[in-house]
Design an enzyme around this catalytic site. Structure first.
Site, PDB file in Angstrom:
ATOM      1  N   LYS A  13      31.682  93.417  49.323  1.00  0.00           N
ATOM      2  CA  LYS A  13      33.550  94.207  48.653  1.00  0.00           C
ATOM      3  C   LYS A  13      32.977  95.017  47.301  1.00  0.00           C
ATOM      4  O   LYS A  13      34.174  95.865  47.286  1.00  0.00           O
ATOM      5  CB  LYS A  13      34.404  92.719  48.430  1.00  0.00           C
ATOM      6  CG  LYS A  13      34.371  91.553  49.707  1.00  0.00           C
ATOM      7  CD  LYS A  13      35.051  90.845  49.399  1.00  0.00           C
ATOM      8  CE  LYS A  13      34.877  89.596  48.277  1.00  0.00           C
ATOM      9  NZ  LYS A  13      33.542  89.109  48.940  1.00  0.00           N
ATOM     10  N   ARG A  88      42.304  84.416  47.292  1.00  0.00           N
ATOM     11  CA  ARG A  88      41.446  83.486  48.133  1.00  0.00           C
ATOM     12  C   ARG A  88      41.482  82.368  48.553  1.00  0.00           C
ATOM     13  O   ARG A  88      40.989  82.051  49.040  1.00  0.00           O
ATOM     14  CB  ARG A  88      40.658  82.818  46.708  1.00  0.00           C
ATOM     15  CG  ARG A  88      38.889  83.598  46.051  1.00  0.00           C
ATOM     16  CD  ARG A  88      38.622  83.925  46.812  1.00  0.00           C
ATOM     17  NE  ARG A  88      37.194  83.763  46.793  1.00  0.00           N
ATOM     18  CZ  ARG A  88      36.154  85.055  45.619  1.00  0.00           C
ATOM     19  NH1 ARG A  88      36.565  85.696  45.427  1.00  0.00           N
ATOM     20  NH2 ARG A  88      34.835  84.502  45.690  1.00  0.00           N
ATOM     21  N   ARG A 122      20.931  89.459  46.119  1.00  0.00           N
ATOM     22  CA  ARG A 122      21.359  89.682  44.857  1.00  0.00           C
ATOM     23  C   ARG A 122      20.818  90.535  43.328  1.00  0.00           C
ATOM     24  O   ARG A 122      20.573  89.583  43.037  1.00  0.00           O
ATOM     25  CB  ARG A 122      22.702  89.630  45.654  1.00  0.00           C
ATOM     26  CG  ARG A 122      23.765  90.225  44.608  1.00  0.00           C
ATOM     27  CD  ARG A 122      25.134  90.243  44.803  1.00  0.00           C
ATOM     28  NE  ARG A 122      25.260  89.220  44.901  1.00  0.00           N
ATOM     29  CZ  ARG A 122      26.994  88.822  45.122  1.00  0.00           C
ATOM     30  NH1 ARG A 122      27.392  90.214  45.559  1.00  0.00           N
ATOM     31  NH2 ARG A 122      27.332  87.756  44.997  1.00  0.00           N
ATOM     32  N   ARG A 155      22.661  86.055  40.144  1.00  0.00           N
ATOM     33  CA  ARG A 155      24.087  85.574  39.104  1.00  0.00           C
ATOM     34  C   ARG A 155      23.552  84.216  39.986  1.00  0.00           C
ATOM     35  O   ARG A 155      23.075  83.812  40.895  1.00  0.00           O
ATOM     36  CB  ARG A 155      25.224  85.695  40.665  1.00  0.00           C
ATOM     37  CG  ARG A 155      25.933  86.976  39.584  1.00  0.00           C
ATOM     38  CD  ARG A 155      26.874  87.490  40.470  1.00  0.00           C
ATOM     39  NE  ARG A 155      27.569  86.740  41.362  1.00  0.00           N
ATOM     40  CZ  ARG A 155      28.686  86.745  41.953  1.00  0.00           C
ATOM     41  NH1 ARG A 155      29.375  87.938  41.963  1.00  0.00           N
ATOM     42  NH2 ARG A 155      29.716  86.200  42.615  1.00  0.00           N
ATOM     43  N   ARG A 166      29.413  78.212  48.840  1.00  0.00           N
ATOM     44  CA  ARG A 166      30.460  79.264  48.228  1.00  0.00           C
ATOM     45  C   ARG A 166      31.142  80.171  50.324  1.00  0.00           C
ATOM     46  O   ARG A 166      32.183  79.962  50.268  1.00  0.00           O
ATOM     47  CB  ARG A 166      29.962  80.437  48.195  1.00  0.00           C
ATOM     48  CG  ARG A 166      30.325  80.313  46.457  1.00  0.00           C
ATOM     49  CD  ARG A 166      29.225  81.173  45.702  1.00  0.00           C
ATOM     50  NE  ARG A 166      29.790  82.333  45.525  1.00  0.00           N
ATOM     51  CZ  ARG A 166      29.046  83.442  45.172  1.00  0.00           C
ATOM     52  NH1 ARG A 166      27.448  83.711  45.166  1.00  0.00           N
ATOM     53  NH2 ARG A 166      29.421  84.865  45.546  1.00  0.00           N
TER      54      ARG A 166
HETATM   55  P1  AMP Z   1      33.335  86.801  43.340  1.00  0.00           P
HETATM   56  O1  AMP Z   1      32.915  87.578  42.148  1.00  0.00           O
HETATM   57  O2  AMP Z   1      34.362  87.413  43.543  1.00  0.00           O
HETATM   58  O3  AMP Z   1      32.088  86.633  44.525  1.00  0.00           O
HETATM   59  O4  AMP Z   1      33.689  85.294  42.609  1.00  0.00           O
HETATM   60  C1  AMP Z   1      32.893  84.327  41.755  1.00  0.00           C
HETATM   61  C2  AMP Z   1      33.357  83.119  41.170  1.00  0.00           C
HETATM   62  O5  AMP Z   1      34.323  83.372  41.213  1.00  0.00           O
HETATM   63  C3  AMP Z   1      33.795  81.896  43.298  1.00  0.00           C
HETATM   64  O6  AMP Z   1      32.823  81.010  43.611  1.00  0.00           O
HETATM   65  C4  AMP Z   1      35.024  81.550  42.635  1.00  0.00           C
HETATM   66  O7  AMP Z   1      33.873  79.944  42.272  1.00  0.00           O
HETATM   67  C5  AMP Z   1      35.803  82.158  41.257  1.00  0.00           C
HETATM   68  N1  AMP Z   1      37.191  83.036  41.663  1.00  0.00           N
HETATM   69  C6  AMP Z   1      37.060  84.208  41.476  1.00  0.00           C
HETATM   70  N2  AMP Z   1      37.913  85.118  42.346  1.00  0.00           N
HETATM   71  C7  AMP Z   1      38.723  84.008  42.363  1.00  0.00           C
HETATM   72  C8  AMP Z   1      40.184  83.502  43.129  1.00  0.00           C
HETATM   73  N3  AMP Z   1      41.262  84.514  43.688  1.00  0.00           N
HETATM   74  N4  AMP Z   1      40.610  82.210  42.650  1.00  0.00           N
HETATM   75  C9  AMP Z   1      39.466  81.235  42.841  1.00  0.00           C
HETATM   76  N5  AMP Z   1      38.145  81.219  42.363  1.00  0.00           N
HETATM   77  C10 AMP Z   1      38.012  82.670  42.119  1.00  0.00           C
END
Ligand code: AMP
Length: 210
Positions: A13, A88, A122, A155, A166
């Site tokens: 993404k 989400r 990654r 990360r 996840r």
């Molecule tokens: P990402 O970088 O999008 O993979 O997000 C990393 C982490 O941030 C996720 O595993 C969630 O813990 C949190 N997170 C990111 N976006 C959201 C969202 N829209 N709602 C809830 N948690 C989020």
């Protein structure tokens, strides 16, 4: 154009959001990145979010929705934006509909087996947000960002047991919102390919942006 990118963690993404940002000249907004920045800066919100992120669970809606609202109220979104990682779950999708109108939702389809392969390689730049992969998209110099020269890192939540959680969270909470957008005639699917450039072609084709 107001766009949403959906897809499991590690589907690409962020990479496709960057392509679309350049093509459409609108900002890409990653709630994950906003949250990681808040943690790094030691803000109250960062402190509240940290434990959820470390375990691979969703941060409570109220925290994320406020963060997103504040970001999309900034002037650089006047011609549109690309959301990477929001909404989400269904509650977030419904809240978003009360704040703005979404034009298209692109779901990047990648199998769980491929996700696990991808996330193990990654590497990310915490400084400018660029993302690399040791096999599929290596940086020119090992562990150094091509864009800004900062050190790359792995990360914390890309560890295998967190990745599995996840993915579970994605399938149980996020994937059902594809139906929410399909029913509204806004859902477009693109299948992730081995080569990033091929996925990009597919994304641009399904969105009618070639
Ligand atoms: P990402 O970088 O999008 O993979 O997000 C990393 C982490 O941030 C996720 O595993 C969630 O813990 C949190 N997170 C990111 N976006 C959201 C969202 N829209 N709602 C809830 N948690 C989020």
């Amino acid at each position: 154009m107001n766009l949403i990118l959906l897809g499991p963690p590690g589907a690409g993404k962020g990479t496709q959001a960057e392509v679309l940002r350049q093509k459409l000249n609108i900002p890409s907004i990653s709630t994950g990145m906003l949250l990681r920045n808040a943690i790094e800066q030691g803000t109250q919100l960062g402190k509240e979010a940290e434990g959820y992120i470390a375990k691979g669970n969703l941060v409570p809606d109220t925290l994320v929705v406020d963060l997103l609202k504040e970001r999309i109220s900034q002037s650089d979104t006047k011609n549109g934006f690309i959301l990477d990682g929001f909404p989400r779950n269904r509650a977030q999708a419904e809240q978003l509909d009360t704040i703005c109108s979404i034009d298209k939702v692109l779901s990047l389809e990648v199998s769980d087996a491929d996700i696990i392969k991808r996330l193990s390689g990654r590497r990310v730049c915490n400084s400018c947000g660029a993302s690399y992969h040791t096999v599929y998209k290596p940086s020119k110099k090992e562990m150094v960002c091509d864009n800004c020269g900062a050190a790359l890192s792995i990360r914390e939540d890309d560890k295998e047991e967190t990745v599995l959680n996840r993915l579970n969270v994605y399938h149980s909470q996020t994937e059902p919102i594809k139906e929410y957008y399909q029913l509204r005639g806004k859902l477009y699917l693109a299948y992730g390919q081995e080569e990033v450039a091929d996925t990009t072609k597919e994304v641009l084709r399904v969105l009618g942006l070639e």
